[in-house]
Design an enzyme around this catalytic site. Structure first.
Site, PDB file in Angstrom:
ATOM      1  N   LYS A  97       0.842  -1.196   0.000  1.00  0.00           N
ATOM      2  CA  LYS A  97       0.000   0.000   0.000  1.00  0.00           C
ATOM      3  C   LYS A  97       0.877   1.245   0.000  1.00  0.00           C
ATOM      4  O   LYS A  97       1.915   1.289   0.662  1.00  0.00           O
ATOM      5  CB  LYS A  97      -0.913  -0.022   1.231  1.00  0.00           C
ATOM      6  CG  LYS A  97      -1.941   1.095   1.290  1.00  0.00           C
ATOM      7  CD  LYS A  97      -2.831   0.938   2.511  1.00  0.00           C
ATOM      8  CE  LYS A  97      -3.846   2.059   2.637  1.00  0.00           C
ATOM      9  NZ  LYS A  97      -4.709   1.894   3.826  1.00  0.00           N
ATOM     10  N   SER A 173      -9.447   2.108   3.143  1.00  0.00           N
ATOM     11  CA  SER A 173      -8.589   2.841   2.242  1.00  0.00           C
ATOM     12  C   SER A 173      -7.599   1.935   1.500  1.00  0.00           C
ATOM     13  O   SER A 173      -6.886   2.386   0.616  1.00  0.00           O
ATOM     14  CB  SER A 173      -7.794   3.882   3.042  1.00  0.00           C
ATOM     15  OG  SER A 173      -6.970   3.241   4.039  1.00  0.00           O
ATOM     16  N   SER A 197      -9.986  -0.383   7.251  1.00  0.00           N
ATOM     17  CA  SER A 197      -9.346  -0.164   5.953  1.00  0.00           C
ATOM     18  C   SER A 197      -8.691  -1.396   5.347  1.00  0.00           C
ATOM     19  O   SER A 197      -8.224  -1.355   4.209  1.00  0.00           O
ATOM     20  CB  SER A 197      -8.305   0.960   6.060  1.00  0.00           C
ATOM     21  OG  SER A 197      -8.956   2.200   6.160  1.00  0.00           O
TER      22      SER A 197
END
Length: 479
Positions: A97, A173, A197
């Site tokens: 990420k 996210s 997330s």
């Protein structure tokens, strides 16, 4: 517990599966080590899939690609051919990420002002996996600064589309990490979870997502959102693969003795009433979601022969009152601390922007920016520590609460509804976020509209091994 009703639980994949689909993270490195496949060919296939699908299918899961990945894979193949030992993930690529630092790629967290900010060293989580022989393939899109939990959109990566329908939200996210794994760009990905997330994006991509106990996996080298709640976790195709990576990130898990008999769990129903997508985006499949989740919970309780305990006082209102979170009062200062304490390759340290400066080129709304900045005046050096102490206190009190009620785990719907255009959220992710408890999301099937449904299992803080074991049992119960 509800009746064991059966409704459809599988749909055909929208894109062709990878050559290694169904091959676990125990078998894949072994195949590479024994010459049945090469790390180079595996990395080549992953890169080709990104090229073939990411833009054309409007997934937009990937931000930056490691230009050295092929050379690193070739070097691993050579070392293995020489009989050298590398590590348990030798030659396996993974996705990171974009708010998790790696020395090979920018750590942008989706913000345009940070698009070229490449650290000189790896975050602790990336370093551990690299030492295990894994190869950083690319960074995944994130909602900017990992803020939004219902979609993934950033100035650097654009909008990440849902794997099952790219016109729908991928959740957030860590939406880029989840879609990358679902699309076969790599066998697993790292994500971060501040409040749903990891579990949310995993659920809406029909994947397994694991959030460890807060503080059990280092967040050094990660751009923070809330140091009191941030956790680095794993997204993979199976609970077993997730467990494999989780044990590398936290070797202490191998020393945790767990009780697997005589367990007692609680099936929470109030997450089904959680308000989700705006009315204009609402999907009429909540009944199917509930049916799938209740069926899966029944199977889990039956298969592990667990007792069921009601917790009438653990309502949404009671939980929010007794276990409130960090309130995100230290975001700008936490980001500034990261930016000015990290060594970057390209820019002069004197030209590194402040968080407020980066927000001038951002997808975040004016209201969000104003909210972040509203805490600046009240902030002092003790704010972050105070928030961490609050989480530590919540950990202790939540452990005591479950122990007093003789409850070993909680089970609930990861999301009360499936994805819609701009919304794919979670139902009760704050249970883990606010108490620091480990949680694992397991896919439990699909609605008749072809969208995935997931279930979350939460255990007491520090009981990560139990959470992972329950995830595997849930997965086996559904086979």
């Amino acid at each position: 517990m509800p009746e064991n009703n059966v409704i459809p639980t599988a749909i055909p994949a929208p894109i062709s599966p990878s050559s290694w689909a169904g091959t676990g993270l125990n078998e894949l490195p072994q195949e590479i080590a024994e010459g049945e496949r090469s790390s180079l060919s595996l990395v080549q296939e992953c890169l080709q899939r990104i090229k073939d699908f990411d833009v054309s299918r409007r997934f937009n899961a990937i931000i930056d690609i490691n230009k050295d990945a092929l050379a690193q894979a070739g070097a691993i193949d050579e070392r293995l051919a020489q009989g050298k030992q590398i590590g348990p993930l030798a030659g396996v690529p993974f996705i990171v990420k974009a708010n998790i630092g790696t020395s090979e790629l920018p750590n942008s967290s989706g913000n345009l002002s940070l698009a070229k900010m490449q650290p000189t060293y790896d975050s602790d989580a990336v370093r551990v996996l690299r030492e295990a022989g894994a190869i950083v393939l690319a960074t995944a899109n994130t909602s900017e600064y990992a803020w939004h939990g219902t979609f993934t959109h950033s100035t650097v990566g654009g909008t990440t589309g849902n794997f099952f329908d790219s016109l729908l939200s991928a959740s957030g996210s860590s939406g880029g990490s989840a879609v990358a794994v679902a699309a076969g760009y790599a066998p697993f990905a790292l994500g971060t979870d501040t409040c749903g997330s990891i579990t949310g994006p995993a659920a809406h991509a029909s994947l397994v997502g694991f959030r460890p106990t807060h503080g059990s996996v280092s967040t050094d080298g990660v751009i923070p959102l809330s140091a009191a709640q941030d956790a680095v976790g794993v997204i993979a195709s199976t609970a077993h693969d997730t467990c494999t990576v989780a044990r590398l990130l936290n070797p202490a898990l191998g020393n945790q003795d767990i009780k697997t008999t005589g367990l007692t769990g609680t099936f929470l129903t109030w997450p089904f009433e959680t308000v989700g997508a705006p009315r204009t985006q609402h999907r009429q499949d909540k009944a199917e979601v509930r049916q799938l989740v209740e069926r899966a919970a029944t199977l889990l309780f039956e298969n592990i022969q667990a007792g069921h305990q009601e917790l009438p006082k653990l309502t949404r209102i009671d939980f929010a009152h007794h276990f409130s979170g960090s309130d995100f009062t230290d975001i700008t200062h936490g980001i500034d601390g990261y930016l000015h304490n990290t060594s970057f390759r390209a820019p002069d340290q004197n030209t590194i922007p402040t968080c407020v400066q980066t927000l001038k080129k951002s997808t975040l709304s004016d209201e969000t920016v104003a909210n972040w900045r509203s805490h600046d005046a009240e902030y002092d050096a003790s704010t972050i520590d105070a928030n961490k102490r609050k989480t530590a206190d919540n950990k202790h009190r939540f452990s005591e609460y479950l122990a007093e009620n003789q409850v070993d785990f909680l089970v609930f719907a990861t999301s009360a509804e499936t994805a819609s255009k701009n919304w794919a959220g979670t139902a009760a992710a704050d249970i883990s976020a606010n108490t620091g408890s480990p949680s694992i999301q397991i896919p439990v099937g699909f609605t008749t509209a072809g969208l995935p449904v997931g279930i979350t299992i939460v255990t007491r803080p520090e009981y990560d091994t139990l959470a992972l074991w329950l995830g595997e049992m849930m997965e086996r119960a559904l086979i």
